[in-house]
Design a protein around this motif. Structure first.
Motif, PDB file in Angstrom:
ATOM      1  N   ALA A  45     -10.630   1.394  -6.778  1.00 43.46           N
ATOM      2  CA  ALA A  45     -10.545   1.002  -5.109  1.00 43.46           C
ATOM      3  C   ALA A  45      -9.571   2.467  -4.670  1.00 43.46           C
ATOM      4  O   ALA A  45     -10.021   2.805  -3.610  1.00 43.46           O
ATOM      5  N   LYS A  46      -8.540   2.943  -5.152  1.00 47.19           N
ATOM      6  CA  LYS A  46      -7.707   4.062  -5.001  1.00 47.19           C
ATOM      7  C   LYS A  46      -8.567   5.316  -4.920  1.00 47.19           C
ATOM      8  O   LYS A  46      -8.537   6.262  -4.019  1.00 47.19           O
ATOM      9  N   ILE A  47      -9.387   5.206  -5.967  1.00 43.65           N
ATOM     10  CA  ILE A  47     -10.247   6.496  -6.316  1.00 43.65           C
ATOM     11  C   ILE A  47     -11.263   6.622  -5.019  1.00 43.65           C
ATOM     12  O   ILE A  47     -11.553   7.603  -4.494  1.00 43.65           O
ATOM     13  N   PHE A  48     -11.994   5.423  -4.604  1.00 41.33           N
ATOM     14  CA  PHE A  48     -12.996   5.489  -3.373  1.00 41.33           C
ATOM     15  C   PHE A  48     -12.090   5.981  -2.335  1.00 41.33           C
ATOM     16  O   PHE A  48     -12.546   6.561  -1.590  1.00 41.33           O
ATOM     17  N   GLU A  49     -10.985   5.331  -2.172  1.00 39.92           N
ATOM     18  CA  GLU A  49     -10.125   5.782  -0.904  1.00 39.92           C
ATOM     19  C   GLU A  49      -9.654   7.122  -0.612  1.00 39.92           C
ATOM     20  O   GLU A  49      -9.925   7.806   0.421  1.00 39.92           O
ATOM     21  N   ASP A  50      -9.250   7.605  -1.967  1.00 43.45           N
ATOM     22  CA  ASP A  50      -8.755   9.061  -1.898  1.00 43.45           C
ATOM     23  C   ASP A  50      -9.738   9.898  -2.107  1.00 43.45           C
ATOM     24  O   ASP A  50      -9.689  11.156  -1.619  1.00 43.45           O
ATOM     25  N   GLU A  51     -10.683   9.855  -2.976  1.00 44.06           N
ATOM     26  CA  GLU A  51     -11.627  10.927  -3.392  1.00 44.06           C
ATOM     27  C   GLU A  51     -12.987  10.475  -2.901  1.00 44.06           C
ATOM     28  O   GLU A  51     -13.740  11.499  -2.765  1.00 44.06           O
ATOM     29  N   GLY A  52     -13.317   9.492  -2.457  1.00 46.90           N
ATOM     30  CA  GLY A  52     -14.716   9.064  -1.965  1.00 46.90           C
ATOM     31  C   GLY A  52     -15.575   8.571  -3.110  1.00 46.90           C
ATOM     32  O   GLY A  52     -15.390   8.907  -4.336  1.00 46.90           O
ATOM     33  N   GLU A  53     -16.600   7.862  -2.549  1.00 45.52           N
ATOM     34  CA  GLU A  53     -17.736   7.449  -3.537  1.00 45.52           C
ATOM     35  C   GLU A  53     -18.523   8.533  -4.465  1.00 45.52           C
ATOM     36  O   GLU A  53     -18.496   8.113  -5.626  1.00 45.52           O
ATOM     37  N   GLU A  54     -18.582   9.588  -3.882  1.00 45.85           N
ATOM     38  CA  GLU A  54     -19.297  10.627  -4.200  1.00 45.85           C
ATOM     39  C   GLU A  54     -18.710  11.090  -5.690  1.00 45.85           C
ATOM     40  O   GLU A  54     -19.023  11.255  -6.493  1.00 45.85           O
ATOM     41  N   THR A  55     -17.316  11.366  -5.553  1.00 42.98           N
ATOM     42  CA  THR A  55     -16.451  11.546  -6.689  1.00 42.98           C
ATOM     43  C   THR A  55     -16.632  10.691  -7.891  1.00 42.98           C
ATOM     44  O   THR A  55     -16.478  10.892  -9.005  1.00 42.98           O
ATOM     45  N   PHE A  56     -16.338   9.350  -7.395  1.00 41.85           N
ATOM     46  CA  PHE A  56     -16.411   8.324  -8.398  1.00 41.85           C
ATOM     47  C   PHE A  56     -17.681   8.280  -9.210  1.00 41.85           C
ATOM     48  O   PHE A  56     -17.890   8.234 -10.334  1.00 41.85           O
ATOM     49  N   ARG A  57     -18.776   8.302  -8.288  1.00 41.51           N
ATOM     50  CA  ARG A  57     -20.251   8.312  -8.959  1.00 41.51           C
ATOM     51  C   ARG A  57     -20.262   9.504 -10.048  1.00 41.51           C
ATOM     52  O   ARG A  57     -20.935   9.622 -10.910  1.00 41.51           O
ATOM     53  N   ALA A  58     -19.838  10.876  -9.482  1.00 39.34           N
ATOM     54  CA  ALA A  58     -19.890  11.830 -10.274  1.00 39.34           C
ATOM     55  C   ALA A  58     -19.294  11.559 -11.654  1.00 39.34           C
ATOM     56  O   ALA A  58     -19.658  11.736 -12.818  1.00 39.34           O
ATOM     57  N   ALA A  59     -17.976  10.804 -11.583  1.00 42.01           N
ATOM     58  CA  ALA A  59     -17.173  10.705 -12.734  1.00 42.01           C
ATOM     59  C   ALA A  59     -17.885   9.546 -13.647  1.00 42.01           C
ATOM     60  O   ALA A  59     -18.079  10.057 -15.015  1.00 42.01           O
ATOM     61  N   GLU A  60     -18.649   8.656 -13.010  1.00 38.96           N
ATOM     62  CA  GLU A  60     -19.300   7.777 -13.895  1.00 38.96           C
ATOM     63  C   GLU A  60     -20.433   8.297 -14.461  1.00 38.96           C
ATOM     64  O   GLU A  60     -20.736   8.236 -15.795  1.00 38.96           O
ATOM     65  N   LYS A  61     -21.352   9.053 -13.851  1.00 37.68           N
ATOM     66  CA  LYS A  61     -22.323  10.027 -14.436  1.00 37.68           C
ATOM     67  C   LYS A  61     -21.845  10.893 -15.517  1.00 37.68           C
ATOM     68  O   LYS A  61     -22.293  10.711 -16.796  1.00 37.68           O
ATOM     69  N   ASN A  62     -20.654  11.687 -15.476  1.00 42.50           N
ATOM     70  CA  ASN A  62     -20.304  12.431 -16.509  1.00 42.50           C
ATOM     71  C   ASN A  62     -19.806  11.633 -17.650  1.00 42.50           C
ATOM     72  O   ASN A  62     -20.136  12.012 -18.781  1.00 42.50           O
ATOM     73  N   LEU A  63     -19.067  10.689 -17.388  1.00 42.96           N
ATOM     74  CA  LEU A  63     -18.817   9.568 -18.506  1.00 42.96           C
ATOM     75  C   LEU A  63     -19.818   9.242 -19.329  1.00 42.96           C
ATOM     76  O   LEU A  63     -19.967   9.192 -20.443  1.00 42.96           O
ATOM     77  N   ALA A  64     -20.934   8.888 -18.605  1.00 41.30           N
ATOM     78  CA  ALA A  64     -22.135   8.287 -19.112  1.00 41.30           C
ATOM     79  C   ALA A  64     -22.830   9.200 -20.220  1.00 41.30           C
ATOM     80  O   ALA A  64     -23.164   8.993 -21.316  1.00 41.30           O
ATOM     81  N   LYS A  65     -22.823  10.660 -19.883  1.00 44.73           N
ATOM     82  CA  LYS A  65     -23.368  11.587 -20.419  1.00 44.73           C
ATOM     83  C   LYS A  65     -22.247  11.874 -21.724  1.00 44.73           C
ATOM     84  O   LYS A  65     -22.898  11.873 -22.890  1.00 44.73           O
ATOM     85  N   PHE A  66     -20.921  11.864 -21.446  1.00 44.41           N
ATOM     86  CA  PHE A  66     -20.168  12.067 -22.619  1.00 44.41           C
ATOM     87  C   PHE A  66     -20.376  11.041 -23.649  1.00 44.41           C
ATOM     88  O   PHE A  66     -20.155  11.134 -24.984  1.00 44.41           O
ATOM     89  N   LEU A  67     -20.417   9.640 -23.309  1.00 43.89           N
ATOM     90  CA  LEU A  67     -20.503   8.613 -24.268  1.00 43.89           C
ATOM     91  C   LEU A  67     -21.808   8.772 -25.074  1.00 43.89           C
ATOM     92  O   LEU A  67     -21.938   8.342 -26.171  1.00 43.89           O
ATOM     93  N   GLU A  68     -22.820   8.918 -24.318  1.00 42.40           N
ATOM     94  CA  GLU A  68     -24.361   9.017 -24.827  1.00 42.40           C
ATOM     95  C   GLU A  68     -24.336   9.943 -25.994  1.00 42.40           C
ATOM     96  O   GLU A  68     -25.003   9.599 -27.009  1.00 42.40           O
ATOM     97  N   HIS A  69     -23.599  11.233 -25.637  1.00 43.01           N
ATOM     98  CA  HIS A  69     -23.649  12.254 -26.829  1.00 43.01           C
ATOM     99  C   HIS A  69     -22.331  11.961 -27.947  1.00 43.01           C
ATOM    100  O   HIS A  69     -22.540  12.719 -28.850  1.00 43.01           O
ATOM    101  N   ASN A  70     -21.338  11.323 -27.546  1.00 49.20           N
ATOM    102  CA  ASN A  70     -20.539  11.384 -28.525  1.00 49.20           C
ATOM    103  C   ASN A  70     -19.963   9.831 -29.163  1.00 49.20           C
ATOM    104  O   ASN A  70     -19.143   9.794 -29.967  1.00 49.20           O
ATOM    105  N   VAL A  71     -20.620   8.805 -28.540  1.00 46.21           N
ATOM    106  CA  VAL A  71     -20.156   7.466 -29.278  1.00 46.21           C
ATOM    107  C   VAL A  71     -21.686   7.011 -30.020  1.00 46.21           C
ATOM    108  O   VAL A  71     -22.596   6.722 -29.090  1.00 46.21           O
ATOM    109  N   LYS A  72     -21.571   6.955 -31.251  1.00 46.15           N
ATOM    110  CA  LYS A  72     -22.511   6.085 -31.926  1.00 46.15           C
ATOM    111  C   LYS A  72     -22.190   4.789 -32.438  1.00 46.15           C
ATOM    112  O   LYS A  72     -21.132   4.591 -32.940  1.00 46.15           O
ATOM    113  N   GLY A  73     -23.135   3.834 -32.237  1.00 44.78           N
ATOM    114  CA  GLY A  73     -22.862   2.726 -32.673  1.00 44.78           C
ATOM    115  C   GLY A  73     -23.264   2.261 -34.152  1.00 44.78           C
ATOM    116  O   GLY A  73     -23.874   3.319 -34.772  1.00 44.78           O
TER     117      GLY A  73
END
Length: 73
Positions: A45-73
């Protein structure tokens, strides 16, 4: 083994389901929101307030890419 990815709206229980799946399957559960909160050192909630939704969504996207390439089940 393949990874299991849970997606859905906020507050629908993804974390609870992930924890239960982790117990039942012996797999490790990763919570993306927890990781993003750690990265920014603030709650979502504070990220949304301080940084905005666009920044949060970009972080989500970057995290998804990182997990896809670095976490193997």
């Amino acid at each position: 083994m393949n990874n299991i990815v849970l997606i859905g709206f906020m507050g629908v229980g993804k974390g609870a389901v992930a924890r239960e799946l982790s117990k039942l399957s012996g797999r490790f559960a990763i919570d993306g929101d927890d990781m993003i909160e750690s990265l920014f050192n603030k709650k979502i909630a504070k990220i949304f307030e301080d940084e905005g939704e666009e920044t949060f969504r970009a972080a989500e996207k970057n995290l998804a890419k990182f997990l896809e390439h670095n976490v193997k089940g």
